[in-house]
Scaffold this active site. Structure first.
Site, PDB file in Angstrom:
ATOM      1  N   SER A 104     -27.728   5.471  89.438  1.00  0.00           N
ATOM      2  CA  SER A 104     -26.944   5.676  88.212  1.00  0.00           C
ATOM      3  C   SER A 104     -26.756   4.391  87.425  1.00  0.00           C
ATOM      4  CB  SER A 104     -25.583   6.286  88.544  1.00  0.00           C
ATOM      5  OG  SER A 104     -25.761   7.594  89.029  1.00  0.00           O
ATOM      6  N   THR A 151     -21.984   4.542  85.814  1.00  0.00           N
ATOM      7  CA  THR A 151     -22.323   5.128  84.509  1.00  0.00           C
ATOM      8  C   THR A 151     -21.477   4.558  83.372  1.00  0.00           C
ATOM      9  OG1 THR A 151     -22.945   7.115  85.730  1.00  0.00           O
ATOM     10  CG2 THR A 151     -22.837   7.301  83.325  1.00  0.00           C
ATOM     11  N   ASP A 173     -22.920  14.914  90.337  1.00  0.00           N
ATOM     12  CA  ASP A 173     -23.707  14.121  91.276  1.00  0.00           C
ATOM     13  C   ASP A 173     -23.075  14.095  92.670  1.00  0.00           C
ATOM     14  OD1 ASP A 173     -25.651  11.775  91.928  1.00  0.00           O
ATOM     15  OD2 ASP A 173     -23.675  10.902  92.279  1.00  0.00           O
TER      16      ASP A 173
HETATM   17 MG    MG Z   1     -21.866   8.326  87.296  1.00  0.00          MG
HETATM   18 ZN    ZN Z   2     -25.686   9.854  93.018  1.00  0.00          ZN
END
Ligand code: MG
Ligand code: ZN
Length: 389
Positions: A113, A166, A285
């Site tokens: 990520s 992220t 995720d």
């Molecule tokens: Mg993330």
């Molecule tokens: Zn992941």
């Protein structure tokens, strides 16, 4: 790693409960068999919200605002499982421009990520683990910083810690994604207008003894810990820190992502020059790593409702580009059964990790037609930069 530990504990607890209750169909033997993970693979919650369809009003040629929405780990199976669960419809159906993003990083066919976030935020391929730096560990400007420099308002929203890979990719420049305290410190170097997510710990319980929440207050931010209070903020700069680390997954989290997204849009749209906002559905995720279909479905539905809030604003505004994509797919998920009437979904998985498959890109509003067909994940970052120029 923390959420893995938490899930391990809850997994052991679940197995104990199942052993004691001896539930029909979910016997201990079945649960242990990796080929028949019936308990984790089936979602049976049923549909629960009405999707609205929006018409783009008074569309301008170029966007003044960009809302980038990243479903972490959200491939087509995650999307379609949520669509099936919700009776065959999602807010995502509003998007008429669709494409695919190639997610590989500079050093790996399968991205993490950090490299995936940096591709979207900075428009460069870098190594797994890198946040806002190139393969030589040099800082690269990101889209949020460019927007800020141009005088636009900027914001970040995530269900994970706001210091996680992220959102960090739109704020920080560190060679390793695990440097959470350095990432938190980078928020103080910026002029960001709104950020809402978890991660209090990285701001207030630090090795260097700094209390970044106090420093944020000194800089004029309203630092608020409860989502019910966050959504009452009507003006000014806002730091919303709603969990020590990550917010808990759905359904326990309750309403957080949608009101956070709405509040961010309300505050950022008060600027005259436009805004850039990144919203992450972080925990699709997490649950996909665990191969838990109910969690994947509930997290994707929550993210879709946040997409609905963004679309509602964008449709009436006419100058807002909404981009929905993922940094990568997680779990190698597919769907081996489903029912639109009951909303039941049977998910299957090939992996407990990320996979290399391309992920969908959806766009709505001015500039939307520039994001169709196959593209590099870095093209999304580059195109956004070009559109804001
Ligand atoms: Mg993330
Ligand atoms: Zn992941």
């Amino acid at each position: 790693m923390k959420y893995c530990q938490r899930y391990s504990i809850s997994l052991i607890f679940s197995i104990l409960v199942i052993c004691c209750l001896n539930l029909p169909g979910y016997g201990q033997e079945e649960y242990k068999d990796p080929k028949n993970k019936a308990l984790s693979e089936v979602y049976t919650g049923g549909p629960f919200y009405q999707v609205q369809y929006f018409v783009l009003q008074n569309a301008k040629r170029k966007p003044k605002n960009i809302i980038l929405m990243i479903g972490d780990g959200m491939g087509l199976a995650q999307i379609y499982s949520a669509m099936t669960a919700n009776g065959g419809h999602l807010f995502l159906e509003n998007f008429k421009n669709c494409g695919f993003s190639k997610t590989y990083s500079s050093d790996n066919y399968i991205t993490d990520s950090a490299a995936g976030g940096t591709a979207l935020s900075c428009g460069i391929k870098t190594y797994n683990g890198a946040i806002g730096v190139d393969p030589n560990k040099n800082s690269v400007p990101n889209i949020r910083e460019m927007a800020e420099k141009k005088g636009l308002k900027t914001g970040l929203v995530s269900t994970s810690a706001i210091t996680h890979a992220t959102p960090a990719s739109f704020m920080a420049h560190v060679s390793s994604r695990g440097s959470y305290e350095d990432i938190a410190a980078d928020f103080l170097k910026s002029n960001i207008d709104v950020f809402i997510g978890g991660g209090v710990k990285n701001f207030e319980e630090r090795k260097d003894g700094r209390n970044l929440s106090r420093e944020l207050k000194d800089k004029g931010y309203q630092v608020i810990y409860k989502i019910s209070d966050i959504q009452n903020v009507k003006s000014g700069k806002l730091a919303g820190l709603t969990a020590q680390e990550h917010n808990v997954p759905m359904p326990e989290r309750g309403e957080m992502l949608v009101p956070a997204t709405q509040t961010a849009i309300d505050l950022l749209s008060q600027g005259k020059k436009g805004f850039f906002l990144m919203v992450e559905g972080s925990e699709i995720d997490f649950l996909a790593h665990e191969n838990k279909t109910p969690g994947v479905v509930l997290e994707t539905l929550d993210f879709d409702r946040a997409i609905g809030a963004a679309l509602k604003f964008a449709a009436s505004d006419g100058e807002t580009l909404v981009i929905v994509t993922a940094d990568h797919e997680t779990g190698g998920m597919t769907i081996n059964g489903g029912d639109y009437k009951t909303g039941n979904v049977v998910g299957k998985y090939t992996s407990g990790e990320h996979t290399g498959i391309a992920v969908p890109v959806f766009t709505f509003g001015p500039g939307a037609d520039q994001f169709t067909g196959f593209m590099e994940n870095t093209d999304i970052g580059k195109k956004m930069m070009k559109l804001l120029r």
